[in-house]
Design a protein around this motif. Structure first.
Motif, PDB file in Angstrom:
ATOM      1  N   MET A  19       0.846  -1.195   0.000  1.00  0.00           N
ATOM      2  CA  MET A  19       0.000   0.000   0.000  1.00  0.00           C
ATOM      3  C   MET A  19       0.882   1.245   0.000  1.00  0.00           C
ATOM      4  N   ALA A  43       0.392   8.182   7.561  1.00  0.00           N
ATOM      5  CA  ALA A  43      -0.643   7.169   7.617  1.00  0.00           C
ATOM      6  C   ALA A  43      -1.103   6.850   6.209  1.00  0.00           C
ATOM      7  N   ALA A  65      -3.702   4.388   3.652  1.00  0.00           N
ATOM      8  CA  ALA A  65      -4.959   3.653   3.751  1.00  0.00           C
ATOM      9  C   ALA A  65      -4.655   2.164   3.877  1.00  0.00           C
ATOM     10  N   SER A  77      -7.210  12.300   4.288  1.00  0.00           N
ATOM     11  CA  SER A  77      -5.954  13.028   4.292  1.00  0.00           C
ATOM     12  C   SER A  77      -6.030  14.146   3.276  1.00  0.00           C
ATOM     13  N   LEU A  83      -6.234   3.116  -2.682  1.00  0.00           N
ATOM     14  CA  LEU A  83      -5.423   3.985  -1.820  1.00  0.00           C
ATOM     15  C   LEU A  83      -6.274   4.944  -1.001  1.00  0.00           C
ATOM     16  N   ASN A  84      -7.618   4.799  -1.109  1.00  0.00           N
ATOM     17  CA  ASN A  84      -8.512   5.658  -0.342  1.00  0.00           C
ATOM     18  C   ASN A  84      -8.396   7.132  -0.719  1.00  0.00           C
ATOM     19  N   VAL A  85      -8.187   7.404  -2.012  1.00  0.00           N
ATOM     20  CA  VAL A  85      -8.170   8.781  -2.501  1.00  0.00           C
ATOM     21  C   VAL A  85      -9.591   9.120  -2.949  1.00  0.00           C
ATOM     22  N   THR A  88      -2.081   5.757  13.705  1.00  0.00           N
ATOM     23  CA  THR A  88      -2.142   5.428  12.291  1.00  0.00           C
ATOM     24  C   THR A  88      -3.499   4.821  11.986  1.00  0.00           C
ATOM     25  N   GLY A  89      -4.054   5.232  10.872  1.00  0.00           N
ATOM     26  CA  GLY A  89      -5.305   4.618  10.454  1.00  0.00           C
ATOM     27  C   GLY A  89      -6.508   5.148  11.196  1.00  0.00           C
ATOM     28  N   ASP A 146      -8.537   7.001   8.878  1.00  0.00           N
ATOM     29  CA  ASP A 146      -9.208   6.164   7.898  1.00  0.00           C
ATOM     30  C   ASP A 146     -10.532   5.635   8.409  1.00  0.00           C
TER      31      ASP A 146
END
Lengths: 162, 518
Positions: free
Chosen positions: A7, A68, A70, B165, B430-432, B503-504, B507
């Motif tokens: 990732m 961080a 995803a 982010s 990638l969670n964009v 971290t996370g 998310d």
């Protein structure tokens, strides 16, 4: 199976890609001779956006290595299915002009069905064919749009066109 | 009174049998496509664009209005019964709605969503009727500098609000802005970034990018994940009617949701995400049994669903009166206007009153039709959820390629669709967030145009953006939205050093992923 590390690699690729795109836009804009005498020419925004792309790319790289990301715990991905769907779409746009809408879309339908686990190839092809034929008729005759019937078919139906 | 007369005229346009037919078709198709999992309102509107090509603009936009509202209703059905919200505005609904479905109270959840959507939609449409002309009056005070500042603000909010982010949101935004550069420059006629490909001179179509990101990218993502996830669909059973208690627990959340949804929808604040989250929090705070939240509280479905639909009407106010899209769906509606050579804004109200008011009137009519479609006939739509996934997604891609191809009848658009789709898959993994890309693509060129106009008027003096008070204020708000969170983060990092900066954490709280439960 994709791990947290890949990732991070993915985010780094995205960051690097944005920096490359920014560079490409800047170079292409520099190489294009400017026309017109406007106060602000057509080159300003490309430069601004390429600058922005480079900055965002850099901050993504920083995030990829130190921040961080995803799914840092990793994410399982069935890449074979992704490749099959992508291939189906590629086959469709490569064959669309020659074979026409109906055959190329039938192939797309069967490929995507297979990628989602549909194993009965003949049934999937039949449903794809029915859907492709239905959309062809509905859009070309009902709504007056132009889905291609294919250069092969055109040549066969009008042999004297040579 | 002018407004009422105009609205009355709009009803005369919308109630002609011909336009009524298109409105009915729009809400039906919108609901049907909206119900399908993986398809939200933005994609529904984009996919159904080709169907309207043969129509004259007024009928086409009456149909569009129906599709838009229909997709909002349909989306709630999916999120309640399937826990796979098709769009960000339904994420909150999915939490308690799906919990209710699990307890066999799916019918009540659907009913409170549908009635709440109807009440919120009707009140918010009435508010739109009166707010839009006011915004038109305000728009007349705007020069190019103010428009530019407003667009910068809209781009900033859409980016800052969505996703976990800021860097990823900005990545999406700049990608959209870069795609928007391609093609002939509107002022000078110079080709930019076309790389000698003639098909690129017309620019990259917003619809192709939206379909690529929302349909192709999403399908690729679901294909990559479907082996690892299981879906639960709950059949509707038992009493289909809301009990007296359900009613008394629902009506206040409906009204509060409307009050939150419409005003926030009209702001350039990125559509329905904020109001639905706010509504959830408010209902939880006010509830008699807050411990039920997350386990199937009817208030948590009623409030957010009302907020969702009210904000859908709110989004139309800046779109129609300023030409300013504040959500991905609105961006596609703007692309549809451009397809017909129309530019929303004060001139549209002057030159095409029958289109604007016919469309607004059709929203009232569409709401009534949708209540009928979604209450007694809900069982029919639920059947659509049972379509086997292989055929569903194969069908989605057939219609996606159909929509992209018929825009200009060329294969290049399918190649662009493919490239954008792969990109969208990467962004999804990638969670964009993808919405900033779509909004950036359509707003970027418009913002550039206003920027250059403003400088042409001021003869090259860049201080116009700061000497005009409205423009200066808007730009300062935009800057605060970007810098504020950064400063806060630096300070909290400085204060809590070594305390593990989670971290996370961002998310899990992110509204950008559309499958919150895995």
């Amino acid at each position: 199976m994709t791990t947290g590390r890949s990732m991070r690699a993915g985010e780094a690729v995205l960051g690097g890609g944005l920096i490359a795109l920014g560079g490409l836009i800047a170079v292409e804009t520099m190489l294009t001779p400017s026309v017109g005498r406007a106060v602000v020419g057509p080159a300003l925004f490309p430069y601004l956006i390429s600058g922005g792309l480079v900055l965002v790319g850099l901050s993504l790289l920083r995030e990829a290595f130190a921040g961080a990301v995803a799914h840092a715990e990793g994410l399982e991905l069935d890449l074979w299915a992704v490749a099959l769907v992508a291939a189906g779409l590629a086959v469709q746009f490569l064959l669309l002009d020659t074979l026409g809408w109906i055959p190329s879309t039938t192939i797309l339908f069967a490929a995507v069905s297979r990628a989602f686990g549909g194993r009965r190839l003949v049934v999937n092809l039949a449903i794809g064919l029915a859907l492709a034929a239905f959309t062809f008729v509905a859009f070309n005759y009902g709504l007056g749009l132009n889905l291609p019937e294919g250069s092969i078919v055109e040549r066969l139906t009008s042999p004297d066109a040579e | 009174m002018d407004t009422l007369a105009a609205l009355g005229h709009g009803f005369l346009v919308a109630l002609t049998p011909y336009n009524l037919l298109w409105s009915a078709i729009g809400v039906t198709v919108g609901t049907a496509v909206g119900v399908l999992p993986g398809i939200g309102p933005a994609l529904t509107v984009a996919l159904l664009l080709p169907v309207t090509y043969g129509l004259e603009p007024t009928s086409a936009f009456i149909m569009f209005a129906g599709i838009y509202y229909g997709a909002m209703y349909g989306g709630s059905t999916t999120s309640i019964l399937l826990n796979a919200p098709g769009e960000s505005g339904s994420i909150v609904t999915a939490i308690d709605g799906h919990a209710m479905a699990r307890q066999g109270r799916g019918a009540q959840a659907l009913a409170t969503a549908a009635i709440g959507s109807f009440i919120a939609g009707t009140i918010a449409t009435a508010a739109l009727t009166f707010v839009a002309p006011l915004m038109v009056k305000m728009a007349l005070l705007f020069g190019p500098a103010e428009y530019f500042a407003l667009m910068v603000l809209a781009l900033t909010t859409v980016t800052a609000v969505l996703g976990s982010s800021l860097a990823r949101g900005l990545a999406s935004l700049f990608l959209g802005l870069a795609l928007g550069l391609v093609g002939i420059d509107m002022q000078t006629g110079q080709a930019r970034l076309a790389f000698g490909v003639p098909e690129l001179l017309d620019g990259i179509d917003t619809v192709v990018v939206a379909v690529g990101l929302f349909a192709v990218g999403e399908t690729l993502y679901v294909a990559s994940r479907h082996r690892f996830e299981t879906e639960e669909i709950y059949a509707l059973k038992g009493s289909k009617w809301m009990s007296r208690e359900d009613w008394s627990r629902s009506w206040k959340p409906w009204l509060r949701g409307t009050l939150l949804g419409f005003p926030i929808g009209t702001l350039p604040a990125g559509g329905s995400e904020i109001p639905t989250f706010l509504s959830y929090l408010v209902e939880k705070r006010l509830a008699k049994k807050p411990e039920e939240f997350g386990k199937g509280a009817i208030e948590a479905v009623a409030g957010p669903e009302a907020a969702n639909n009210a904000s859908a009407a709110g989004v139309l106010a800046p779109l129609l009166s300023l030409g300013l899209p504040t959500s991905a769906t609105a961006a596609i509606m703007l692309a549809a206007f451009q397809q017909y050579g129309l530019q929303p804004g004060p001139t549209l109200f002057d030159n095409n009153p029958e289109l604007v008011w016919g469309m607004i009137a059709s929203l009232y009519i569409g709401n009534v039709l949708l209540l009928v479609l979604n209450l007694p006939l809900v069982g029919f739509w639920v059947k659509l959820l049972l379509i086997p996934r292989p055929w569903l997604y194969a069908g989605i891609l057939v219609f996606s390629s159909l929509g992209a191809y018929t825009l200009n009848n060329n294969v290049i658009d399918l190649v662009i669709l493919w490239v954008i789709g792969l990109l969208g898959f990467g962004m999804r993994v990638l969670n964009v967030p993808v919405a900033p890309c779509v909004v950036g693509l359509i707003l970027g060129p418009l913002a550039e145009q206003q920027f250059r106009r403003a400088l042409a008027i001021s003869q090259g003096d860049p201080s116009v953006f700061l000497t005009h008070p409205i423009s200066a204020a808007l730009l300062i708000i935009a800057a605060l939205l970007v810098i504020g969170p950064m400063v806060l983060r630096f300070r909290s990092n400085g204060a809590g050093k070594g305390a593990g900066n989670g971290t996370g954490k961002g998310d899990s709280a992110s509204p950008s992923g559309s499958h919150p439960a895995t």
